[in-house]
Design a protein around this motif. Structure first.
Motif, PDB file in Angstrom:
ATOM      1  N   ARG A  21       3.389  -0.486   0.061  1.00  0.00           N
ATOM      2  CA  ARG A  21       3.864  -0.986   1.365  1.00  0.00           C
ATOM      3  C   ARG A  21       3.154  -2.295   1.725  1.00  0.00           C
ATOM      4  O   ARG A  21       3.786  -3.269   2.127  1.00  0.00           O
ATOM      5  N   ARG A  22       1.850  -2.298   1.578  1.00  0.00           N
ATOM      6  CA  ARG A  22       1.086  -3.496   1.945  1.00  0.00           C
ATOM      7  C   ARG A  22       1.455  -4.674   1.046  1.00  0.00           C
ATOM      8  O   ARG A  22       1.589  -5.806   1.515  1.00  0.00           O
ATOM      9  N   THR A  23       1.618  -4.415  -0.249  1.00  0.00           N
ATOM     10  CA  THR A  23       1.978  -5.480  -1.186  1.00  0.00           C
ATOM     11  C   THR A  23       3.324  -6.094  -0.814  1.00  0.00           C
ATOM     12  O   THR A  23       3.488  -7.322  -0.801  1.00  0.00           O
ATOM     13  N   LEU A  24       4.282  -5.243  -0.522  1.00  0.00           N
ATOM     14  CA  LEU A  24       5.624  -5.724  -0.181  1.00  0.00           C
ATOM     15  C   LEU A  24       5.602  -6.546   1.113  1.00  0.00           C
ATOM     16  O   LEU A  24       6.147  -7.653   1.167  1.00  0.00           O
ATOM     17  N   LEU A  25       4.949  -6.036   2.138  1.00  0.00           N
ATOM     18  CA  LEU A  25       4.905  -6.740   3.426  1.00  0.00           C
ATOM     19  C   LEU A  25       4.161  -8.064   3.320  1.00  0.00           C
ATOM     20  O   LEU A  25       4.595  -9.086   3.870  1.00  0.00           O
ATOM     21  N   ALA A  26       3.034  -8.058   2.605  1.00  0.00           N
ATOM     22  CA  ALA A  26       2.260  -9.293   2.468  1.00  0.00           C
ATOM     23  C   ALA A  26       3.053 -10.360   1.723  1.00  0.00           C
ATOM     24  O   ALA A  26       3.026 -11.547   2.088  1.00  0.00           O
ATOM     25  N   VAL A  38       0.206 -10.435   9.531  1.00  0.00           N
ATOM     26  CA  VAL A  38      -0.290 -11.578  10.295  1.00  0.00           C
ATOM     27  C   VAL A  38      -1.059 -12.541   9.391  1.00  0.00           C
ATOM     28  O   VAL A  38      -0.801 -13.757   9.382  1.00  0.00           O
ATOM     29  N   SER A  39      -2.015 -12.028   8.617  1.00  0.00           N
ATOM     30  CA  SER A  39      -2.828 -12.911   7.778  1.00  0.00           C
ATOM     31  C   SER A  39      -1.979 -13.610   6.724  1.00  0.00           C
ATOM     32  O   SER A  39      -2.202 -14.790   6.414  1.00  0.00           O
ATOM     33  N   PRO A  53     -12.060  -9.459  15.285  1.00  0.00           N
ATOM     34  CA  PRO A  53     -12.813 -10.723  15.207  1.00  0.00           C
ATOM     35  C   PRO A  53     -12.456 -11.551  13.981  1.00  0.00           C
ATOM     36  O   PRO A  53     -12.629 -12.774  13.989  1.00  0.00           O
ATOM     37  N   GLN A  54     -11.935 -10.915  12.933  1.00  0.00           N
ATOM     38  CA  GLN A  54     -11.577 -11.648  11.722  1.00  0.00           C
ATOM     39  C   GLN A  54     -10.381 -12.569  11.936  1.00  0.00           C
ATOM     40  O   GLN A  54     -10.175 -13.523  11.174  1.00  0.00           O
ATOM     41  N   LEU A  55      -9.579 -12.298  12.962  1.00  0.00           N
ATOM     42  CA  LEU A  55      -8.423 -13.148  13.230  1.00  0.00           C
ATOM     43  C   LEU A  55      -8.833 -14.599  13.443  1.00  0.00           C
ATOM     44  O   LEU A  55      -8.137 -15.530  13.017  1.00  0.00           O
TER      45      LEU A  55
END
Length: 693
Positions: free
Chosen positions: A560-565, A597-598, A631-633
């Motif tokens: 899921r994360r791979t596809l979205l990124a 977002v990133s 905070p990483q944003l």
């Protein structure tokens, strides 16, 4: 007795446990009971071992459970101290912001950091195993012996990082895990190249500083520095210090001074304390200017000048710091091949070479030292010519010296290209390390220059790709498999493989069911990321619609994360807009929102629109983020390559400071990265353009 249908659970009394290590996991979990970890000469009783995963995912615990006994038994032997906590449970949590948490005897993992199946790539599998070894290592370093205060959290995390690689090298020697601490150190050097870099042992003055401490400096630089001192002291002497430390402070607390004294006492080398202190108590990377000369026919000379590494455009004062460096260099000359070791305490050190002038000097023997080096053109070219004679670690550090020298203005684009070409005959991880500068070169070129860069990349790496792809997977080492996948992706993005790109798009469409039923057999897991990127770039709205329709059926966190990124990083503005909208609707988990977002904010073709949405919807987006990510944003300011834009974005973050406590260092580093990117473009773009005309 329990009343009216209640069930009373009574837990065995434990040995002393720090309060932050107590955990209780409740949910719709399935249990998988593994064989007990057997008793040993150190431990009279076996250790019950269980795994827990969400209903339907129990079988994906098997691989992690199966290797646990080997890992834990090796660590017990290393520490010469029995596992402290009586039983061991591994818990895969469906929603967990961290990779894992080392609760005493009940370790909680994000699903993607513990569960494995046939869709788990080799790279992800290696990541899962090192995370697992890391958390097991914490049962001694962190749990049995705990830091006195947060400024020494590095004692937990650096040590667990380092011991995870040693553990894996012991249980899987074919994986070449001995190179991992070298690579970890290099991966921390991007952050450590900044004025705003943290030191390993950093003061904690506010709550926000605590989250700030869980970064690459603490984990990766810290682990690399431990590896360096183990190499310097010798494996047996270093281990004697570790074992002494465990016994001195069992079930108690200790700080960095206690740790260093244990190492000094156990190894019998007290002089190590001041050197260790110089590494953990100041930020930055030592940069050694190594001049090789020949003042007489029978006597060579190495002159070493240490500074702090500073890339082009940096405000770092290179001459403001001095380290005590456990230096090691490999010398090749008339007297043969040898390694010299010396503690460098002064800014300038001269090391005579009796017996003749050196043919070449490798200024980081075996690559285990945490420093960078520059060397004169003659020695650099001699190293290029002798590249195949260097050890695996030395080849990796040589590859880093090429890019770091280029970014600091010390290596020309011509020498950079020649050096990169030489690395293709070396160790797979050195080849991979050398490719890291290619995206930067691409961004420095106009369209015509990018075409010429693609031709050079294809000519440089195409033959290697053909060789690796022609061999059966069973004939390749783990590192060769990883390199094969890396070069395949590199050539699809920066080389010249239009037919392969088209074929991969077709397979990506079949995978997500763009023209029918999804077919997971269409893509091996290692190709998923690059396939989704190409789908987003070349497949248009139809691919995006099919991918987002496929997503709800996916329960694998990594997939899921791979596809979205990929969609967020390579999609057009309309795709980015839709992904932000779905994020705000609650369609994605908190960690997936961060990935969207990133990735969108660093999307070269749609980042302006992504930043507009991000700023307009900031409050709502932050509310969907895990606490550790907030905070990483601010650090994403570094995704722009403009001093003015980064200043404007920084001003925006300042207005939102209450929502992102602990953001200050992240923002300072993001602004600095943007400034360095701009400076590199200003000072090197013309040279790069001329090199690729």
């Amino acid at each position: 007795p329990a009343e009216d249908g209640w069930v009373r659970h009574e837990f065995a009394k434990t040995r002393p446990i720090q309060s932050y290590l107590v955990a209780l996991a409740v949910g719709p979990y399935e249990e998988r009971i593994a064989a007990d970890i057997p008793a040993t000469a150190l431990r009279a009783e076996p250790i019950p071992l269980r795994g827990f995963a969400a209903i339907g995912k129990r079988d994906k615990l098997a691989e992690s459970l199966d290797i646990t006994d080997e890992m834990l038994l090796w660590q017990e032997s290393y520490f010469d101290y029995p596992y402290p906590y009586g039983k061991l449970d591994l818990i895969a949590a469906p929603e967990f912001a961290y990779g894992a948490m080392e609760n005493a005897g009940a370790i909680i993992y994000r699903e993607a950091a513990l569960l494995m199946d046939e869709q788990t790539s080799l790279a992800r599998r290696r990541g899962v195993l090192t995370t697992h070894a890391h958390e097991l290592g914490h049962q001694w370093f962190g749990n049995l012996v705990t830091p006195k205060w947060w400024n020494d959290i590095w004692l937990n995390e650096a040590f667990a990082t380092w011991i995870s690689y040693k553990t894996m090298h012991a249980v899987d020697p074919d994986g070449e895990w001995n190179l991992s601490p070298i690579l970890a150190g290099l991966s921390a050097m991007g952050s450590d190249s900044l004025v705003a870099a943290r030191q390993i042992r950093n003061p904690i003055n506010a709550n926000g500083d605590i989250l700030d401490a869980f970064d690459a400096i603490t984990y990766r630089k810290g682990g690399s520095v431990l590896n360096m001192f183990e190499t310097y002291l010798g494996e047996e002497d270093f281990r004697a210090g570790i074992r002494l430390h465990m016994k001195r402070f069992e079930d108690g607390v200790a700080d960095a001074d206690d740790f260093m004294q244990s190492i000094a006492d156990g190894s019998g080398q007290p002089e190590i304390v001041s050197s260790f202190t110089s590494y953990i108590s100041q930020p930055g990377i030592p940069s050694l200017d190594v001049a090789v000369s020949c003042p007489a026919p029978d006597a060579g000379l190495i002159t070493i000048t240490q500074k702090r590494y500073a890339p082009l455009g940096s405000d770092i004062d290179p001459d403001a710091q001095v380290w005590e460096i456990p230096f090691a260099a490999r010398i090749n000359g008339p007297t043969g091949d040898r390694t010299i070791r010396q503690m460098l305490k002064d800014r300038v050190t001269e090391i005579p070479l009796d017996g003749g002038c050196a043919d070449w000097v490798m200024p980081n023997a075996d690559g285990t030292g945490y420093w960078r080096f520059d060397t004169g053109s003659d020695n650099l070219n001699a190293l290029i010519d002798a590249y195949d004679s260097l050890s695996d670690g030395e080849q990796i550090l040589f590859a880093d010296a090429l890019e770091s020298g280029f970014r600091a203005g010390r290596i020309s684009i011509e020498d950079l290209k020649r050096g990169i070409e030489a690395t293709t005959s070396g160790h797979p991880r050195a080849v991979s390390e050398a490719t890291g500068v290619i995206p930067t070169l691409n961004r420095l070129l106009d369209e015509s220059g990018q075409e010429n860069l693609r031709a050079w990349v294809q000519a440089t790496y195409g033959p290697l790709a053909e060789y690796l792809e022609s061999r059966p997977a069973t004939a390749l080492s783990q590192q060769e498999v990883l390199l094969r996948d890396k070069i395949y992706s590199l050539l699809l993005e920066y080389g010249d493989r239009p037919e392969d790109r088209s074929a991969l798009l077709d397979r990506a469409q079949r995978y997500i069911g763009a023209n029918g039923i999804p077919d997971q057999s269409a893509l091996p897991p290692e190709d998923l990321g690059i396939a989704m990127k190409i789908g987003a770039e070349d497949g248009g709205p139809a691919f995006y619609d099919a991918a987002t329709a496929y997503l709800p059926s996916v329960t694998n966190q990594t997939e899921r994360r791979t596809l979205l990124a990929a969609l967020a990083n390579r999609g057009d503005e309309s795709m980015v807009e839709d992904l932000f909208a779905e994020s705000l609707k609650g369609s994605y988990s908190a960690d997936e929102v961060f990935a969207v977002v990133s990735s969108a904010l660093s999307n070269d073709s749609a980042k302006d629109r992504a930043w507009e949405i991000f700023m307009a919807e900031f409050d709502a987006i932050v509310a969907r983020m895990p606490e550790i990510r907030k905070p990483q944003l601010a650090g994403m300011t570094g995704y722009v390559c403009s001093v003015q834009k980064s200043s404007d974005i920084a001003a925006f973050f300042e207005t939102k400071s209450a929502l992102i406590p602990g953001y200050e260092r992240s923002l300072a580093q993001g602004v600095e990265r943007a400034q360095l990117c701009s400076a590199l473009k200003t000072q090197k773009a013309l040279d790069v353009k001329n090199a690729f005309q």
